[in-house]
Design a protein around this motif. Structure first.
Motif, short mmCIF file in Angstrom:
data_model
loop_
_atom_site.label_atom_id
_atom_site.label_comp_id
_atom_site.label_asym_id
_atom_site.label_seq_id
_atom_site.Cartn_x
_atom_site.Cartn_y
_atom_site.Cartn_z
N LEU A 131 1.03 -1.04 0.18
CA LEU A 131 0.04 -0.20 0.27
C LEU A 131 1.27 1.50 0.07
O LEU A 131 1.62 0.94 0.81
CB LEU A 131 -1.20 -0.23 1.31
CG LEU A 131 -2.05 -1.27 1.30
CD1 LEU A 131 -2.96 -0.93 2.55
CD2 LEU A 131 -2.98 -0.61 0.02
N GLY A 132 0.79 2.62 -1.00
CA GLY A 132 0.99 3.22 -0.58
C GLY A 132 -0.04 4.60 -0.35
O GLY A 132 -1.52 4.25 -0.37
N THR A 158 -10.86 -3.19 -1.03
CA THR A 158 -9.40 -3.06 -1.00
C THR A 158 -8.75 -3.13 0.26
O THR A 158 -9.76 -3.56 0.92
CB THR A 158 -9.22 -2.26 -2.59
OG1 THR A 158 -8.81 -0.19 -1.28
CG2 THR A 158 -10.03 -1.53 -3.33
N THR A 159 -7.57 -3.33 -0.10
CA THR A 159 -6.71 -3.90 1.08
C THR A 159 -6.31 -2.02 1.93
O THR A 159 -6.12 -2.58 2.55
CB THR A 159 -4.98 -4.12 0.08
OG1 THR A 159 -5.02 -3.55 -0.71
CG2 THR A 159 -5.20 -5.98 -0.26
N PHE A 183 -10.21 8.81 -7.25
CA PHE A 183 -8.81 9.94 -8.10
C PHE A 183 -9.65 10.84 -8.44
O PHE A 183 -8.73 12.15 -7.67
CB PHE A 183 -7.89 8.71 -8.68
CG PHE A 183 -7.06 7.79 -8.38
CD1 PHE A 183 -5.53 8.29 -8.28
CD2 PHE A 183 -7.40 7.20 -8.86
CE1 PHE A 183 -5.06 7.46 -7.64
CE2 PHE A 183 -6.75 5.80 -7.66
CZ PHE A 183 -5.30 6.26 -7.90
N ASN A 184 -10.70 10.91 -9.33
CA ASN A 184 -11.49 12.44 -8.84
C ASN A 184 -11.52 12.90 -7.91
O ASN A 184 -11.86 14.57 -7.55
CB ASN A 184 -12.69 12.58 -9.52
CG ASN A 184 -12.39 11.84 -11.28
OD1 ASN A 184 -11.21 12.59 -11.96
ND2 ASN A 184 -13.37 11.82 -12.01
N LEU A 194 -4.98 9.75 -0.56
CA LEU A 194 -5.51 8.81 -0.94
C LEU A 194 -4.33 7.47 -0.67
O LEU A 194 -3.45 7.35 -1.07
CB LEU A 194 -6.12 8.94 -2.82
CG LEU A 194 -6.55 7.53 -3.30
CD1 LEU A 194 -7.12 8.62 -4.83
CD2 LEU A 194 -5.82 6.80 -4.33
N SER A 195 -4.85 6.28 -0.86
CA SER A 195 -4.47 5.08 -1.06
C SER A 195 -4.97 3.86 -0.89
O SER A 195 -5.60 4.09 -1.85
CB SER A 195 -4.69 4.77 1.23
OG SER A 195 -3.88 2.91 1.68
N HIS A 196 -3.93 3.75 -1.92
CA HIS A 196 -4.01 2.41 -2.98
C HIS A 196 -2.60 1.55 -3.10
O HIS A 196 -1.56 1.90 -2.22
CB HIS A 196 -4.69 3.17 -4.27
CG HIS A 196 -5.24 2.59 -5.52
ND1 HIS A 196 -5.18 1.12 -5.27
CD2 HIS A 196 -6.11 2.72 -5.33
CE1 HIS A 196 -6.84 0.56 -6.09
NE2 HIS A 196 -7.41 1.39 -6.39
#
Length: 277
Positions: A131-132, A158-159, A183-184, A194-196
């Motif tokens: 994750l970032g 999501t994770t 992302f918008n 935002l984490s993804h």
């Protein structure tokens, strides 16, 4: 299995999904190897809005790292890379599509976790991921403590959703179904960060220079792998053998060069994301 299933969907806020899947837990098999061959097409769940992994381009054509793999699976299983039906899924619906036999295989950038492994079977992996957190350069988040009293944007199911819900329940999450929405929301300033998956964020910031990955690696380094419905041993065995063959060919480095490097440039080393024993 049901206890694990209920635990899983609770963690991912899918309580509404329970009733709809009750009848699909043990349906008549529709995706064994023989049935896929008889059908003449393999149905693979992919993302439609997550470049560079799975997306639909301006010409309506599926593209990305997962698509490159999907074509090879179709070629080796059915003799033709075009004998694949791409089924667009959202992060929170990936398990549902498998349990309901709407797809044969999920390749939608699906991170393997213990909770998910209770309800689906994962084949051998093909990517590494962590994750970032991405945020605006002029208000860069470099420490989780900086998220106090701020909104963090994540995708449902999501994770990232699971990680922050479990480990940082005091951080307020703003959740969306689709990557485009997520992302918008960051671009519009609806959240501080935002984490993804970091592999996705590395590509996104190159297209959005006002943002930076201030935290590149949270939690564990996980793997992304194909997933199939439990009770499909022939299909799972075939996938594992296929993955071993692709490892030996260095296939996933070719996949990287064709689909990820155009997005990453030289900013990411292939071995950072490619899993290839």
């Amino acid at each position: 299995m049901r206890r694990g299933f209920l635990k899983f969907i609770g963690a991912f806020a899918l309580a509404a999904f329970v009733a709809g899947c009750g009848e699909a837990e043990n349906p008549k098999s529709t995706n064994s190897l023989d049935e896929i061959k008889a059908r003449g097409v393999v149905r693979i769940g992919v993302f439609g809005d997550k470049p560079p992994f799975g997306y639909v381009d301006k010409n309506g054509v599926n593209q990305g790292y997962d698509i490159y793999l999907a074509k090879r699976l179709a070629k080796d299983l059915l003799g033709d890379e075009n004998k694949v039906e791409y089924v667009i899924v959202e992060a929170a619906s990936r398990v549902e599509f498998l349990l309901a036999d709407k797809v044969d295989i999920i390749l939608a950038n699906f991170t393997k976790t213990p909770e998910r492994a209770e309800v689906v079977d994962f084949a051998l992996p093909y990517m590494k991921v962590a994750l970032g957190i991405v945020s605006p350069k002029n208000a860069l988040i470099t420490n989780i403590d900086e998220l106090k009293d701020k909104l963090l944007i994540v995708n449902k199911g999501t994770t990232a959703d699971a990680f922050f819900t479990k480990n940082y329940p005091n951080i307020s999450l703003l959740k969306y179904d689709q990557n485009t929405e997520t992302f918008n929301a960051l671009l519009d300033g609806r959240g501080a960060a935002l984490s993804h998956d970091n592999a996705l964020l590395f590509a996104w910031v190159r297209e959005n220079p006002g943002f930076e990955v201030g935290m590149a690696e949270l939690g564990n380094i996980d793997v992304i792998a194909p997933a199939v419905k439990k009770g499909k041993p022939e299909l799972l065995s075939w996938l594992n053998d296929e993955m071993k063959k692709l490892y030996s060919e260095k296939f996933f480095y070719d996949d990287y060069e064709a689909t990820l490097k155009p997005f990453y440039g030289d900013s990411v080393k292939p071995e950072t994301v490619v899993y290839s024993e």
